[in-house]
Scaffold this motif. Structure first.
Motif, PDB file in Angstrom:
ATOM      1  N   PRO A   1       0.824  -1.205   0.000  1.00  0.00           N
ATOM      2  CA  PRO A   1       0.000   0.000   0.000  1.00  0.00           C
ATOM      3  C   PRO A   1       0.865   1.264   0.000  1.00  0.00           C
ATOM      4  O   PRO A   1       1.925   1.302   0.621  1.00  0.00           O
ATOM      5  CB  PRO A   1      -0.796  -0.099   1.296  1.00  0.00           C
TER       6      PRO A   1
ATOM      7  N   PHE B   1      -0.936   6.902   1.028  1.00  0.00           N
ATOM      8  CA  PHE B   1      -2.274   7.498   0.947  1.00  0.00           C
ATOM      9  C   PHE B   1      -3.366   6.485   0.650  1.00  0.00           C
ATOM     10  O   PHE B   1      -4.507   6.839   0.422  1.00  0.00           O
ATOM     11  CB  PHE B   1      -2.289   8.620  -0.101  1.00  0.00           C
ATOM     12  N   SER B   2      -3.045   5.202   0.706  1.00  0.00           N
ATOM     13  CA  SER B   2      -4.026   4.151   0.436  1.00  0.00           C
ATOM     14  C   SER B   2      -5.014   4.016   1.588  1.00  0.00           C
ATOM     15  O   SER B   2      -4.631   4.131   2.756  1.00  0.00           O
ATOM     16  CB  SER B   2      -3.306   2.812   0.227  1.00  0.00           C
ATOM     17  N   SER B   3      -6.271   3.734   1.249  1.00  0.00           N
ATOM     18  CA  SER B   3      -7.262   3.456   2.299  1.00  0.00           C
ATOM     19  C   SER B   3      -7.031   2.085   2.907  1.00  0.00           C
ATOM     20  O   SER B   3      -7.516   1.792   3.994  1.00  0.00           O
ATOM     21  CB  SER B   3      -8.687   3.558   1.728  1.00  0.00           C
ATOM     22  N   VAL B   4      -6.301   1.227   2.214  1.00  0.00           N
ATOM     23  CA  VAL B   4      -5.950  -0.095   2.699  1.00  0.00           C
ATOM     24  C   VAL B   4      -4.507  -0.034   3.181  1.00  0.00           C
ATOM     25  O   VAL B   4      -3.624   0.400   2.444  1.00  0.00           O
ATOM     26  CB  VAL B   4      -6.086  -1.152   1.569  1.00  0.00           C
ATOM     27  N   LYS B   5      -4.265  -0.461   4.387  1.00  0.00           N
ATOM     28  CA  LYS B   5      -2.896  -0.404   4.951  1.00  0.00           C
ATOM     29  C   LYS B   5      -2.346  -1.799   5.138  1.00  0.00           C
ATOM     30  O   LYS B   5      -2.984  -2.749   5.323  1.00  0.00           O
ATOM     31  CB  LYS B   5      -2.888   0.343   6.280  1.00  0.00           C
TER      32      LYS B   5
END
Length: 108
Positions: free
Chosen positions: A101, A104-108
């Motif tokens: 990720p 700035f990804s919503s998935v970490k």
């Protein structure tokens, strides 16, 4: 966290068999081995409606190598795979990518 993107291009007419193998066998075996899925998808619009796409979530490549090797060697998995392919192979081609990720990804 690392995500593994896997895409299986099924042979024509074999998608239902592949999905049944995941639903009836593979997911339970993964659970026993601590393999965590992040989702499964079929292609509604795109280059091939014979694709089954899924993602797995890993803490590290070392975890992936250890758990995947144990899964592949599991006698229950080997029997399920053999039974599901009694009428021939299910997959024409498989690909795998490992994704990390971005900040700035919503998935970490």
């Amino acid at each position: 966290m690392i995500y593994e993107l896997r895409i299986y291009n099924c042979l024509p007419g074999r998608m239902a068999d592949l999905q049944r193998r995941f639903e009836d066998h593979t997911l339970n075996i993964w659970k026993r081995h601590g393999i965590e899925q992040a989702g499964f998808w079929t292609t509604a619009i795109g280059t091939s409606n014979n694709d089954l796409t899924y993602m797995l979530r890993w803490n590290s490549m070392a975890e992936r190598e250890t758990k995947w090797a144990a899964f592949m060697a599991d006698p229950e998995w080997q029997a399920a795979r053999k039974a599901s392919e009694a009428n021939g192979p299910l997959i024409a081609n498989a690909s795998s990518q490992f994704l990390t990720p971005t900040s700035f990804s919503s998935v970490k």
